[in-house]
Design a protein around this motif. Structure first.
Motif, PDB file in Angstrom:
ATOM      1  N   LYS A   8      -2.694   4.963   3.385  1.00 35.75           N
ATOM      2  CA  LYS A   8      -3.674   4.086   4.005  1.00 35.75           C
ATOM      3  C   LYS A   8      -3.946   2.870   3.134  1.00 35.75           C
ATOM      4  O   LYS A   8      -4.090   2.991   1.913  1.00 35.75           O
ATOM      5  CB  LYS A   8      -4.968   4.866   4.240  1.00 35.75           C
ATOM      6  N   GLY A   9      -4.019   1.717   3.770  1.00 33.92           N
ATOM      7  CA  GLY A   9      -4.359   0.496   3.061  1.00 33.92           C
ATOM      8  C   GLY A   9      -3.180  -0.132   2.331  1.00 33.92           C
ATOM      9  O   GLY A   9      -2.028   0.201   2.581  1.00 33.92           O
ATOM     10  N   ILE A  42       8.398  -6.609   8.025  1.00 34.98           N
ATOM     11  CA  ILE A  42       8.279  -5.482   7.084  1.00 34.98           C
ATOM     12  C   ILE A  42       7.082  -5.724   6.174  1.00 34.98           C
ATOM     13  O   ILE A  42       7.151  -5.579   4.960  1.00 34.98           O
ATOM     14  CB  ILE A  42       9.586  -5.244   6.297  1.00 34.98           C
ATOM     15  N   ILE A  43       5.949  -6.062   6.810  1.00 37.53           N
ATOM     16  CA  ILE A  43       4.733  -6.337   6.049  1.00 37.53           C
ATOM     17  C   ILE A  43       4.135  -5.079   5.436  1.00 37.53           C
ATOM     18  O   ILE A  43       3.248  -5.162   4.590  1.00 37.53           O
ATOM     19  CB  ILE A  43       3.686  -7.089   6.891  1.00 37.53           C
ATOM     20  N   SER A  44       4.629  -3.894   5.828  1.00 36.22           N
ATOM     21  CA  SER A  44       4.149  -2.644   5.215  1.00 36.22           C
ATOM     22  C   SER A  44       4.885  -2.320   3.918  1.00 36.22           C
ATOM     23  O   SER A  44       4.570  -1.332   3.256  1.00 36.22           O
ATOM     24  CB  SER A  44       4.296  -1.476   6.189  1.00 36.22           C
ATOM     25  N   TYR A  80       8.442  -6.141  -5.510  1.00 32.87           N
ATOM     26  CA  TYR A  80       9.483  -5.871  -4.527  1.00 32.87           C
ATOM     27  C   TYR A  80       9.523  -7.076  -3.591  1.00 32.87           C
ATOM     28  O   TYR A  80       8.516  -7.441  -2.989  1.00 32.87           O
ATOM     29  CB  TYR A  80       9.155  -4.584  -3.756  1.00 32.87           C
ATOM     30  N   ASN A  81      10.671  -7.723  -3.472  1.00 35.78           N
ATOM     31  CA  ASN A  81      10.813  -8.955  -2.707  1.00 35.78           C
ATOM     32  C   ASN A  81      11.454  -8.653  -1.352  1.00 35.78           C
ATOM     33  O   ASN A  81      12.617  -8.268  -1.288  1.00 35.78           O
ATOM     34  CB  ASN A  81      11.657  -9.953  -3.497  1.00 35.78           C
ATOM     35  N   VAL A  82      10.694  -8.845  -0.264  1.00 40.36           N
ATOM     36  CA  VAL A  82      11.199  -8.533   1.080  1.00 40.36           C
ATOM     37  C   VAL A  82      12.301  -9.478   1.540  1.00 40.36           C
ATOM     38  O   VAL A  82      12.972  -9.210   2.529  1.00 40.36           O
ATOM     39  CB  VAL A  82      10.055  -8.508   2.131  1.00 40.36           C
ATOM     40  N   GLY A 113       1.173  -7.597   3.443  1.00 41.55           N
ATOM     41  CA  GLY A 113       0.216  -8.102   4.421  1.00 41.55           C
ATOM     42  C   GLY A 113      -0.303  -7.116   5.441  1.00 41.55           C
ATOM     43  O   GLY A 113      -1.178  -7.455   6.227  1.00 41.55           O
ATOM     44  N   ASN A 114       0.202  -5.888   5.470  1.00 34.93           N
ATOM     45  CA  ASN A 114      -0.293  -4.917   6.442  1.00 34.93           C
ATOM     46  C   ASN A 114      -1.629  -4.349   5.943  1.00 34.93           C
ATOM     47  O   ASN A 114      -1.683  -3.720   4.895  1.00 34.93           O
ATOM     48  CB  ASN A 114       0.717  -3.788   6.637  1.00 34.93           C
ATOM     49  N   PRO A 115      -2.730  -4.563   6.685  1.00 33.27           N
ATOM     50  CA  PRO A 115      -4.033  -4.085   6.213  1.00 33.27           C
ATOM     51  C   PRO A 115      -4.260  -2.596   6.436  1.00 33.27           C
ATOM     52  O   PRO A 115      -5.151  -2.012   5.837  1.00 33.27           O
ATOM     53  CB  PRO A 115      -5.023  -4.908   7.042  1.00 33.27           C
ATOM     54  N   TRP A 116      -3.439  -1.964   7.279  1.00 31.94           N
ATOM     55  CA  TRP A 116      -3.682  -0.566   7.657  1.00 31.94           C
ATOM     56  C   TRP A 116      -2.922   0.448   6.819  1.00 31.94           C
ATOM     57  O   TRP A 116      -3.413   1.517   6.535  1.00 31.94           O
ATOM     58  CB  TRP A 116      -3.352  -0.349   9.140  1.00 31.94           C
ATOM     59  N   TYR A 117      -1.683   0.128   6.440  1.00 33.91           N
ATOM     60  CA  TYR A 117      -0.890   1.103   5.689  1.00 33.91           C
ATOM     61  C   TYR A 117       0.237   0.415   4.934  1.00 33.91           C
ATOM     62  O   TYR A 117       0.599  -0.723   5.216  1.00 33.91           O
ATOM     63  CB  TYR A 117      -0.318   2.185   6.605  1.00 33.91           C
TER      64      TYR A 117
END
Length: 128
Positions: A8-9, A42-44, A80-82, A113-117
């Protein structure tokens, strides 16, 4: 896609127990590609990562990291570079007194950037 260890987060940690004591040299982190992602993003993916070992537990029994008074040693911080290859290997700092460790802690400090997970697909620990 989606078959990952998610937390989470945007911050989290995992302690990996190694099958034997290892003189650590590098760590590899893997995520899926944008092309493989159903959303096209792939913001997670993890972004800023730190790798620690515990100075306690270097002699005697196996002590997991994260105890109340355990001294941890930072072996490296990396990003880690996406935009690069989905499998990225990062060298770890060599210690003055080389020791073998049975546990390594991966601390994810941020994601893309994913605020949820945040998702981690694969972690490989390298050493002797």
């Amino acid at each position: 896609p989606g078959n990952c260890w998610a937390f989470k987060g945007h911050q989290g940690q995992v302690v990996i127990r190694l099958p034997a004591r290892v003189h650590l040299t590098a760590i590899t982190v893997q995520h899926i590609t944008k092309d493989a992602s159903p959303s096209g993003t792939i913001i997670s993916a993890p972004k800023d990562i730190a790798v620690f070992v515990s100075l306690l537990g270097t002699s005697g029994g196996d002590l997991a990291l994260g105890g109340d008074r355990e001294e941890e040693t930072l072996l490296g911080m990396f990003t880690y570079n996406v935009e690069k290859d989905p499998v990225q290997t990062f060298p770890l700092k060599k210690m003055l007194l080389p020791k073998a460790f049975s546990h390594v802690k991966l601390l994810v400090k941020s994601n893309w950037g994913n605020p949820w997970y945040t998702c981690i697909y694969r972690v490989k620990v390298h050493g002797k």
